[in-house]
Structures are given as C-alpha cells and as structure tokens.
Design an enzyme around this catalytic site. Sequence first.
Site, PDB file in Angstrom:
ATOM      1  N   LEU A 578      -0.757 -39.929  18.167  1.00  0.00           N
ATOM      2  CA  LEU A 578      -0.930 -38.536  18.573  1.00  0.00           C
ATOM      3  C   LEU A 578      -2.339 -38.308  19.086  1.00  0.00           C
ATOM      4  O   LEU A 578      -2.572 -37.475  19.943  1.00  0.00           O
ATOM      5  CB  LEU A 578      -0.698 -37.605  17.381  1.00  0.00           C
ATOM      6  CG  LEU A 578       0.732 -37.420  16.903  1.00  0.00           C
ATOM      7  CD1 LEU A 578       0.727 -36.654  15.599  1.00  0.00           C
ATOM      8  CD2 LEU A 578       1.524 -36.670  17.945  1.00  0.00           C
ATOM      9  N   GLY A 582     -12.741 -39.179  15.056  1.00  0.00           N
ATOM     10  CA  GLY A 582     -13.809 -39.943  14.446  1.00  0.00           C
ATOM     11  C   GLY A 582     -13.328 -40.664  13.202  1.00  0.00           C
ATOM     12  O   GLY A 582     -13.819 -41.717  12.832  1.00  0.00           O
ATOM     13  N   PHE A 583     -12.316 -40.120  12.589  1.00  0.00           N
ATOM     14  CA  PHE A 583     -11.802 -40.657  11.333  1.00  0.00           C
ATOM     15  C   PHE A 583     -10.967 -41.902  11.556  1.00  0.00           C
ATOM     16  O   PHE A 583     -11.003 -42.841  10.784  1.00  0.00           O
ATOM     17  CB  PHE A 583     -10.943 -39.559  10.696  1.00  0.00           C
ATOM     18  CG  PHE A 583     -10.322 -39.929   9.380  1.00  0.00           C
ATOM     19  CD1 PHE A 583      -9.218 -40.744   9.315  1.00  0.00           C
ATOM     20  CD2 PHE A 583     -10.837 -39.413   8.200  1.00  0.00           C
ATOM     21  CE1 PHE A 583      -8.636 -41.061   8.105  1.00  0.00           C
ATOM     22  CE2 PHE A 583     -10.269 -39.727   6.985  1.00  0.00           C
ATOM     23  CZ  PHE A 583      -9.171 -40.554   6.945  1.00  0.00           C
ATOM     24  N   GLY A 584     -10.239 -41.911  12.633  1.00  0.00           N
ATOM     25  CA  GLY A 584      -9.322 -43.009  12.875  1.00  0.00           C
ATOM     26  C   GLY A 584      -8.227 -42.543  13.798  1.00  0.00           C
ATOM     27  O   GLY A 584      -8.432 -41.642  14.606  1.00  0.00           O
ATOM     28  N   VAL A 586      -4.389 -41.009  14.581  1.00  0.00           N
ATOM     29  CA  VAL A 586      -3.337 -40.165  14.003  1.00  0.00           C
ATOM     30  C   VAL A 586      -2.003 -40.547  14.628  1.00  0.00           C
ATOM     31  O   VAL A 586      -1.867 -40.589  15.849  1.00  0.00           O
ATOM     32  CB  VAL A 586      -3.631 -38.677  14.260  1.00  0.00           C
ATOM     33  CG1 VAL A 586      -2.570 -37.826  13.586  1.00  0.00           C
ATOM     34  CG2 VAL A 586      -5.001 -38.316  13.751  1.00  0.00           C
ATOM     35  N   LYS A 600      -2.750 -39.784   9.301  1.00  0.00           N
ATOM     36  CA  LYS A 600      -4.114 -40.072   9.747  1.00  0.00           C
ATOM     37  C   LYS A 600      -4.556 -41.364   9.077  1.00  0.00           C
ATOM     38  O   LYS A 600      -4.668 -41.433   7.862  1.00  0.00           O
ATOM     39  CB  LYS A 600      -5.011 -38.904   9.339  1.00  0.00           C
ATOM     40  CG  LYS A 600      -6.339 -38.876  10.022  1.00  0.00           C
ATOM     41  CD  LYS A 600      -6.921 -37.472  10.031  1.00  0.00           C
ATOM     42  CE  LYS A 600      -7.720 -37.166   8.794  1.00  0.00           C
ATOM     43  NZ  LYS A 600      -8.560 -35.972   8.924  1.00  0.00           N
ATOM     44  N   ASP A 701     -16.980 -27.281  10.197  1.00  0.00           N
ATOM     45  CA  ASP A 701     -16.607 -27.901  11.462  1.00  0.00           C
ATOM     46  C   ASP A 701     -15.486 -27.122  12.137  1.00  0.00           C
ATOM     47  O   ASP A 701     -14.533 -27.696  12.645  1.00  0.00           O
ATOM     48  CB  ASP A 701     -16.201 -29.360  11.222  1.00  0.00           C
ATOM     49  CG  ASP A 701     -16.357 -30.193  12.488  1.00  0.00           C
ATOM     50  OD1 ASP A 701     -16.929 -29.676  13.478  1.00  0.00           O
ATOM     51  OD2 ASP A 701     -15.904 -31.348  12.494  1.00  0.00           O
TER      52      ASP A 701
END
Length: 922
Positions: A578, A582-584, A586, A600, A701
Amino acid sequence: MRKQKQDLLKNVCFFIFLTTLIHRVFADDAAIMAELAKGLSPAPPGWNNGPPCKWPGVQCDPSGRVTSINLISKSLTGQLPPDLNKLSSIQSLNLQRNQLSGPLPSLSNIATLREVYLDNNNFTSVPPDFLSGLTSLQTFSISENPNLLPWTIPNSLTDSSGLVTFSATKAKIVGQIPDIFGSFPSLQNLRLSYNNITGGLPWSFANSGIQNLWLNNQDVGFSGRIEVLGAMSQLSQVWLHVNKFSGPIPDLSECKALFDLQLRDNQLTGVIPPSLTSLPKLSNVSLANNDFQGPVPSFPRGVQFNLGDTNSFCNTSPGPCDPQVTILLQVAGALNYPSNLASSWKGNNACQNWQFISCDTGSVSVINFPKQNFVGTISTAIANLTTLRSLIMNDNSLTGPIPDSLTSLTKLKTLDVSNNNLSGKIPAFAPSVTVKTSGNPFIGIVLPPSPSPPGTTPTTPGGTNSTPSSTTNASNKRKRSVPPWVIAVIVVAAVIGLVFAGFIGYRRHVKKPGDKYKWAKGSEKKSQKGEADEISRDSPSQMDTEGSDFHVSDSSGVAIPIDVLREVTNNFSEDQILGEGGFGIVYKGQLHDGTEIAVKRMESSLINKKGLNEFQAEIEVLSNVRHRNLVALHGFCINGNERMLVYEYMPQGTLGQHLFNWQERGIPPLTWKQRVSIALDVARGVEYLHGLAQQSFIHRDLKPSNILLGDDMRAKVSDFGLVKSAPDGKYSIETRLAGTFGYLAPEYAATGRVTTKVDVFAFGVILMEIITGQKALDDAQPEERAHLVTWFRKVIVNKDEIKTCLDPSLKPDEETFQSICKVAELAAHCTARDPHQRPVMGHAVNVLSPIVEQWMPSSNDEEENFGIDLDMSLPQALQRWKASEGKFTNSDLFTDSSTAFTRTPQVPSRDTSSFSQTDGQR
Ligand SMILES: *[C@@H]1O[C@H](CO)[C@@H](O)[C@H](O)[C@H]1NC(C)=O
Ligand SMILES: *[C@@H]1O[C@H](CO)[C@@H](O)[C@H](O)[C@H]1NC(C)=O
Ligand SMILES: *[C@@H]1O[C@H](CO)[C@@H](O)[C@H](O)[C@H]1NC(C)=O
Ligand SMILES: *[C@@H]1O[C@H](CO)[C@@H](O)[C@H](O)[C@H]1NC(C)=O
Ligand SMILES: *[C@@H]1O[C@H](CO)[C@@H](O)[C@H](O)[C@H]1NC(C)=O
Ligand SMILES: *[C@@H]1O[C@H](CO)[C@@H](O)[C@H](O)[C@H]1NC(C)=O
C-alpha cells in the site's frame, strides 16, 4: 369386515402396550435380578424364590423398583449381567469384597445411582461407556481389582458433578489424569495409588476441594511439578510418594488442614519452604530420597518426619547454610531448582566441586551454565556474590529482566546472557564489562501486558501444559502498564532528536536560502508514498481465520501469528504494498472472512533498541486510546526479528491524497462540507488524545498523510509512533524532520519543547491546507507563498483577500464562504506564534461542530460536549493574535529562533493548564 380388522388391530396394540407397561413397571427389574442371581455362585442366600424386593440385601421403592443391592463380603464368584443398567432406579450398588470376575457391565445413564462399590473383586475389564451419564453419582470405588485390563479415567465422569469420592487404587488405570476437576465442586477423596498413571497433576486440581489425595506408587510414575498443591486449600492427606515428581515444594501455607504429606522417593528439589514446617496440623511428613537442598528443615515437636539420607541438604542438622551457598541456592531457585544443580550442589561449600561454579580462594568468581535448558529468571541475589567476575548463562530459556543490581558487581568482567528470552532494559554496566545480550528478541523493549508474571514458569517441564490459571489468579489479573522509564526514554529521545533536527534544519536554512525547502520536499514526497500508513476502525472486530485461533478484540494487545499475516498478505507480495514510510512497508491483506487489514512491517534496519521502543510505544499508545477518530490497532506480531502492526484497511486513503493528488488519482476534489467534517473528526481525535483522564498524549506528527479516510469520508488520526526518529543516523532524522517541518510549531522547532500546543499548531496548518489546497511547504509556489503558514496569515488579515487563497476547486457560494472565513480564523488562531495564545483542541471542536451541524444536524446526536472553552474566548484570542500579527514574519518564525526562545522562555513540557480546564467540561 374391514372395521372388524381395525378393531382387532386396535385391541392387539392396546394389549401389547399394556403388557409392555406392566413389564416395565414390575417385570423388568425382576428379570435383571434373576439374571444377576443366576450369574452369582454360590447364589446369595435367600435369592432363590419370591419377588426380588423380598431378597436379603435388596431394597425397593414403593412401586417395586430396586433401589439398593448389598452383597458385601459374600465370597461370591461369577459375573454380572451385561444389562445391569436396566435397573434404572437403583441408587446403591454394593458388591465389594467378593471374587466377582469377568467384564464389568456398563452403568451408563443410571440417573439415580449415588454409590457404587466394586472394590476388592477380580473383574477383568471396564466397558467404554462405563461411567457416563451418572448424574447422581457421589461415591465410586473400584479399588483392588488387579486383573482389570488397562483403562483410563473417562472424561464422561464430568457428568457426575456431585462426586465426593473416587477410589481406584490398584485398578490398572493408565494414561494421564484428565484435567476435569473443575467439574467436581464436592470432590473430597481421590485415591489412585498403585496404578500406572503418568503425566503431571492437572491444574484443575486447584479449584477442587480435594482433601485426600493418594497418587503414590505408580508403576512408571507421575512427573512434573507439584506446584498446584499450593492452591488446594482443603488438602489434609497427600500421598505422592514413589513417583517422578520434580521441582520444589510450593508454598503450602494455604493448606491449613494438611496433616500427612508423603513426598519420599521422588525427584523433588529445592529448599524446604518454611510454609511447610510451620503448617499447624502437620503430623507426618516424608521427604526421603529426593534431591532437596538448603538447610535441614526444622519441624516442630510431635511431627513424625522422615528426611532420609539421600537429599542434598547443606548440613546434617537444622541451621542456616554458608552465605555463598544460600545465594547460589537462590540462583537455583530462580531457575526452578533444576535437577542437575540439585544433584551437584551438595554440602555447605560452594567451592567444593559444585558444577558450573569456580572460585578464587574460597570466593565464587565464575558462574558458568551455558546451554543447560534452564527455565526461569536471573536471580537478583547474584548481586551479593561480590567477587563474581564472570556470569555465563547463554543459550537457556531465561525470561524476565537482567537485574539492575548486577551493575553493583565491581569485579564483573563478563556477562553472557545471549540466546535466552530475556526482556526489559539492559542495565547500565560499566564499560569494563563485556555484556552479551544478542538473541533475546524482547530485550530492550517492554512487553505488552503478559499473562504470566515474571518469575513464574509458563510451562511445567515434563508436566501438563495447561496454564496455572487459578494458582496465579491474583497475579494474572494484575496488568502491567508502561513503566515510567519507558515514557521518560521516549520523551527524552524525542526532545534530543528534535533539538538536533531543529538545529540541522536551522543550519541548512541559513546556509542555502535559495534551496531552503528542497530537502524537506524530497522527504515529504517519500513520506507521501507511504501515506497509506496506518489504518483502522474504532469498533472492536473479530478476525477469526481458519486454522488459527486468535481473536482481534477490544484490547489491542493481541499477538497475531506471523503465519497468518504471511498468508493474508500473500507472503508479503509486492502486489499487496500500500505504501512505504519511514517505518517500513505497509501491506494490504485480506482475511478469510473478507476483513481487509493493513500490515505495517518494520524495516529490519530499524529493528534496534530505539526502533523497538517506538514499536512498543505505538502498541502502548494505541492500547490506551480508544476513540472513533483515532486509529485502533488490531494487533501486533513479534517473531524473531520481525515487528509488525496490524490495522484495519481504510479504503479511501489519506487526506493528503484527496487534497493534493486528486487529479492524478482521478477522484473528485473534496467538497467544503467534507473538508470541515474531516477537520472536526481530526479535532475530536486530537482533543481526546490530549485530554485523557490519566495520561495525555501529544501526537507531534499531525499532517494530512497521517489522516486516514473511510468510505464514508470520516477521518481518523493515525501514526502514534510519537518518536519517529528512532534509528541513529542522519537519514532518518531528516525524514523525521521533513515529515513534520511544515507543521512544526515555532517554539518546537526552536527549542524542541513539546506541549499539546504543537499539535494545535499543526492542526491549524492542516486547516490552512484544507482551505487552500496547498501543501504546508510547496516550493512550486512563488517564494512568498511557499511557506503556507506565513503567507496565509498575512493574507487573511484582510477578509476580502481570503478569496484569493482558496482552493480553486471549492468555488464557494456566499454561505460557504462565510463558513470558510470562520475556519480560516480558527486556523490563524491555532497557529498563533505564542503557544499560550493558541486555543486548546476542545475549542477547535466547538468552532467546527456548529459548522458541520449546519449541514448534518442529526449526525451529532451522539457527539459529546459543546461546552464553553474556558481557556480563552475566540474574540479575545483573535484580538490578541491580531495585536501581534504585524510583527510576524517568515524570518521571525524560522531564523530568529533565539528571540522566539526568549519570548516564550518557559513552555511547560505538558500543557497541564489547558487539560484541567477542558477536563472540567467533561
Ligand atoms: C482372578 O481372575 C483370574 C483370571 O481372570 C484368575 O486366574 C484368578 O485366579 C482370579 N483370582 C481370584 C482371587 O479369584
Ligand atoms: C505402564 O505403562 C507404560 C506405558 O505408559 C508401559 O510401558 C509399562 O509397561 C506399564 N507398566 C506396567 C507395570 O504395566
Ligand atoms: C506416617 O506415615 C507413615 C507412612 O505412611 C506411616 O507408616 C506412619 O504410621 C504414619 N505416622 C503417623 C503418626 O500417622
Ligand atoms: C543480599 O544483599 C541484600 C542487600 O545487600 C541483603 O538484604 C540480602 O540479605 C543479601 N542476601 C544474602 C543471601 O546474603
Ligand atoms: C519469550 O517470551 C515471550 C514473552 O515473555 C513469550 O511470549 C514467548 O513465547 C517466549 N518465547 C519462547 C521461545 O519461550
Ligand atoms: C482468585 O480470585 C478471586 C477473586 O479475585 C479470589 O476470591 C480468590 O480467592 C482467588 N483465588 C486464588 C486461589 O488466589
């Protein structure tokens, strides 16, 4: 002719019916009794003639049904009739102490049967449905039938919920004791000595009222721990001798009636607990032939005890052990007294051939037990071994934390706890200590509430695998919340990260004025790719999937097996992506029931300590917050190095896509009504986040890419990582900053100080984006428009000029324009340069809800307060804001950070004043 036939038929039928009835009532029991008498030899005296109800030892009820048979000790041989259970009114069957043989008949479904004595006979087998449907059964004895074929205790015994006594010693029982003792609230006597039962004690013993527990002398032997005894408060006589029980004696202080405890000839270990020696009723104890350790127990006078001489006590008579021995036994205790330690750690000198222990001149210097399959925790008592140089415990199954107190060991050089299952933070050891913690997937993060408290062993080695739900009753219910240090770490990390980031931003800004937004914009694009980030719905939902038994419930602390996630995302196929943040990455997934989810998956490079903290933070935050305008977590997955968060899929994507990318996506632009409604949803979500009763959260954020839309175009705020800057290194800090930069409150950018008002500021920026359709930072725009806040605030000083900055797709009529102006005022108010002049989020809700209500009056039925904001009235706020308006410039905002700092010297780290005021309205 025909009629005659019919009559005849009728009469025949009636006759058959009548005889059946008579037979049932009078003849049936007689026939069975005759059969019974015929099978016995010699025939019991007086059982030859006359109606059975007149036979000696037989009792009937007034209707002639047999209710009781008593043939105790009649030296009978022979067999019982197979249809004995046709005696359907019998209550008491006493056949004990004869030499009856042959197969036992089924007793099934005799609902009246209360007591059955079959003991001391020579029966040969037990039928499969022997004891089912005996709903009145209280006493059952089949002891001393040594020629039975092996049989197991049937689960159908649970039909007998009034059971008081079950005696089956020497009855050829095999298999395990079924875990059915929750079904027998009245059970007092369970006698199963001299069989061939194996396995462990079932945990459902804990709920029972068992007083006499005889499990001694099994052929192969019971195994596992005897922990459950501690929760059997009614025990009076416990015979467990001659088995293979292991582990320590539990705390027996609840067993106040216990007078006889036979534990000899097992493999029990550990220190004899004082709760045993001080039992008030105790009169007979055997402990011989085990591997007990520690001081010789000192029983009160009058207690007959048998300690044997094969235990591993430190002395031959009562009295404390040597201090080092005492400490090491605590170490062993934290490991549930493993048997190899029990057989080696004998005597009162730990430096004398104790396995795994090395000493320097009589002081323990090394504890070295790698790869021993030890299960348990690291004892805090190790800190008392002040001469310890080396502590090696790698490759076991240790859980719980590394005790902080170990840092006090000044001689310590090596600590190797790698490849266990430790958790918690790693204590701050001196640099001279080599600390190895790799291979502990949970170390450095704090686990979500877990059902087993640290220090208890989740499974019983060699015993049953069921959980001790009732024994750890109280501790189970104690939920662990985030320890304060986690919050502290997060806050400190955030502040440091942001100060640093702000500093970089400031430097770049000053250095290359012409290029000022470029880097920010590049990263913004990157984060927009990941706009599909977090996705969810408020209401708890169930996601049962075939072949797995996890539920998604209201509590987001749901661990979801990785196999499930792998399957539903088609093994994390690229087609399912999707977005990327920054996290990885999705992924979209679909469960078997059709529920769509977003998964995620944390980038493996981020799986370091800080990354894990962030992961944990998101779980914790989302576990604590529940609101229809905030994403709710379905669950998470921790598997080796994998970290994943699972949300519900939000089909309409992000607000950012609808505001800025609608043309390229071929979707219609948002109407003004939709925009205000989304703004109100966001305001409500953030208001809730800020004003939680116990805890308040600052999002930090807020931006359109973190606002997700459902099919009804209602919005939810997402992304609660709070500290997104987790990993070290420039790249991620820039990402973090870029993601926030256009929305960063000036005092925040300058000082890194964070209050709820930074969210209010960001919300104001989002309102401006909603009005203008322009991004917070957009260097495609002419220089003076590139920074949305600065430009917008200049423009709207003059109401007529507002029209020039509207999103071209809006084309408002006069009424709409009036409401746009109200929202514009709110946007300006929210972005006031002085955080104290910004309203609280509740105020934004109060401004926006009448505007939304104007179009959707009914949709607000369930909405909460329309209370008056006590913080500051809108006109008052506007006045204050306007007063400072003229002085407000771009450079003021970003380059003159020192003045910004001095003008708002003390921003409290949490804006408590506005909380308490909004709280008061609830
Ligand atoms: C018990 O039954 C077995 C055979 O089934 C027989 O050999 C044995 O003698 C019997 N014992 C008694 C005490 O009747
Ligand atoms: C007890 O049961 C085990 C199997 O669990 C079997 O191997 C053993 O022979 C049995 N012992 C006796 C005395 O029947
Ligand atoms: C204690 O138990 C042993 C073994 O079961 C038994 O021989 C002895 O008589 C018992 N003593 C008392 C006082 O109950
Ligand atoms: C270990 O040290 C603590 C604190 O110094 C003390 O309270 C405790 O009694 C000691 N334990 C042993 C077994 O010496
Ligand atoms: C490690 O510990 C966690 C939580 O304490 C638990 O869920 C997990 O099953 C443990 N893993 C192993 C292999 O014991
Ligand atoms: C279990 O919890 C209940 C209620 O919290 C309490 O009444 C009961 O005594 C507890 N039982 C044990 C064995 O701790």
